[in-house]
Enzyme design. Sequence first.
Site, PDB file in Angstrom:
ATOM      1  N   LYS A   1       0.828  -1.220   0.000  1.00  0.00           N
ATOM      2  CA  LYS A   1       0.000   0.000   0.000  1.00  0.00           C
ATOM      3  C   LYS A   1       0.857   1.262   0.000  1.00  0.00           C
ATOM      4  O   LYS A   1       0.345   2.373   0.102  1.00  0.00           O
ATOM      5  CB  LYS A   1      -0.882   0.007   1.256  1.00  0.00           C
ATOM      6  CG  LYS A   1      -2.041  -0.963   1.198  1.00  0.00           C
ATOM      7  CD  LYS A   1      -2.735  -1.170   2.535  1.00  0.00           C
ATOM      8  CE  LYS A   1      -3.167   0.009   3.286  1.00  0.00           C
ATOM      9  NZ  LYS A   1      -3.949  -0.317   4.505  1.00  0.00           N
TER      10      LYS A   1
ATOM     11  N   LYS B   1       2.568   2.307   2.400  1.00  0.00           N
ATOM     12  CA  LYS B   1       2.399   2.960   3.705  1.00  0.00           C
ATOM     13  C   LYS B   1       3.479   2.422   4.628  1.00  0.00           C
ATOM     14  O   LYS B   1       3.644   1.224   4.765  1.00  0.00           O
ATOM     15  CB  LYS B   1       1.021   2.605   4.301  1.00  0.00           C
ATOM     16  CG  LYS B   1      -0.076   3.578   3.902  1.00  0.00           C
ATOM     17  CD  LYS B   1      -1.277   3.448   4.861  1.00  0.00           C
ATOM     18  CE  LYS B   1      -2.179   4.648   4.741  1.00  0.00           C
ATOM     19  NZ  LYS B   1      -3.280   4.636   5.703  1.00  0.00           N
TER      20      LYS B   1
HETATM   21  N1  C2G Z   1     -10.535   7.257   9.012  1.00  0.00           N
HETATM   22  C1  C2G Z   1     -11.538   8.168   9.339  1.00  0.00           C
HETATM   23  N2  C2G Z   1     -11.205   9.431   9.670  1.00  0.00           N
HETATM   24  C2  C2G Z   1      -9.910   9.815   9.705  1.00  0.00           C
HETATM   25  C3  C2G Z   1      -8.885   8.902   9.396  1.00  0.00           C
HETATM   26  C4  C2G Z   1      -9.220   7.604   9.055  1.00  0.00           C
HETATM   27  O1  C2G Z   1     -12.746   7.822   9.310  1.00  0.00           O
HETATM   28  N3  C2G Z   1      -9.626  11.113  10.049  1.00  0.00           N
HETATM   29  C5  C2G Z   1     -10.932   5.888   8.643  1.00  0.00           C
HETATM   30  C6  C2G Z   1     -10.522   5.541   7.207  1.00  0.00           C
HETATM   31  O2  C2G Z   1     -11.488   6.057   6.276  1.00  0.00           O
HETATM   32  C7  C2G Z   1     -10.526   4.013   7.256  1.00  0.00           C
HETATM   33  C8  C2G Z   1     -10.081   3.729   8.701  1.00  0.00           C
HETATM   34  O3  C2G Z   1     -10.259   4.950   9.449  1.00  0.00           O
HETATM   35  O4  C2G Z   1     -11.854   3.503   7.067  1.00  0.00           O
HETATM   36  C9  C2G Z   1      -8.626   3.312   8.789  1.00  0.00           C
HETATM   37  O5  C2G Z   1      -7.845   4.323   8.184  1.00  0.00           O
HETATM   38  P1  C2G Z   1      -6.428   3.891   7.500  1.00  0.00           P
HETATM   39  O6  C2G Z   1      -5.654   3.106   8.477  1.00  0.00           O
HETATM   40  O7  C2G Z   1      -5.848   5.101   6.850  1.00  0.00           O
HETATM   41  O8  C2G Z   1      -6.970   2.900   6.371  1.00  0.00           O
HETATM   42  P2  C2G Z   1      -6.318   2.676   4.921  1.00  0.00           P
HETATM   43  O9  C2G Z   1      -4.845   2.746   4.995  1.00  0.00           O
HETATM   44  O10 C2G Z   1      -7.061   3.548   3.996  1.00  0.00           O
HETATM   45  O11 C2G Z   1      -6.648   1.117   4.670  1.00  0.00           O
HETATM   46  O12 C2G Z   1      -8.239  -2.588   2.238  1.00  0.00           O
HETATM   47  C10 C2G Z   1      -8.523  -1.299   2.752  1.00  0.00           C
HETATM   48  C11 C2G Z   1      -7.293  -0.636   3.281  1.00  0.00           C
HETATM   49  O13 C2G Z   1      -6.586  -1.482   4.168  1.00  0.00           O
HETATM   50  C12 C2G Z   1      -7.719   0.655   3.966  1.00  0.00           C
END
Ligand code: C2G
Length: 129
Positions: free
Chosen positions: A45, A47
């Site tokens: 990803k 990340k």
């Molecule tokens: N989130 C949120 N508000 C934020 C930050 C994050 O609602 N200010 C939500 C994201 O939309 C997501 C969840 O928290 O639903 C986890 O965020 P991340 O760890 O950034 O997820 P991501 O890296 O986008 O991984 O297969 C899907 C991926 O693994 C999603």
Amino acid sequence: MLKRIITYGTFDVLHFGHINLLKRARGLGDYLIVALSTDEFNKIKNKKSYYTYEQRKLLLESCRYVDLVIPENNWEQKIDDIQKYQADIFVMGDDWKGKFDFLKSYCEVIYLPRTPNISTTQIKEDFNL
Ligand code: C2G
């Protein structure tokens, strides 16, 4: 009938935006499964998480809204997970809106509004992490 929710993410440097998402997701049913991106999948990803998978898993498991944490190893496991864990609803923040609509053949798909003004990236910048 128990309603089971599933969601996916890295959840690095756990913050109130994540908790808001988990709280609302859990509130849609009775049991929340979080598929947590492994360190290896985070590389795919593009990340780089501050905490390791085990540390991020420990933090999530301490959250009252989370019932089970499973590993997210790849992009392709969602359909299998939904069937294996009998998920009724798939939930993601709306930065993913539309991206997982193909799952609608297997369960309800709900995108929840992201919490504004908080992100792991911002925290890491502010704390020079
Ligand atoms: N989130 C949120 N508000 C934020 C930050 C994050 O609602 N200010 C939500 C994201 O939309 C997501 C969840 O928290 O639903 C986890 O965020 P991340 O760890 O950034 O997820 P991501 O890296 O986008 O991984 O297969 C899907 C991926 O693994 C999603």
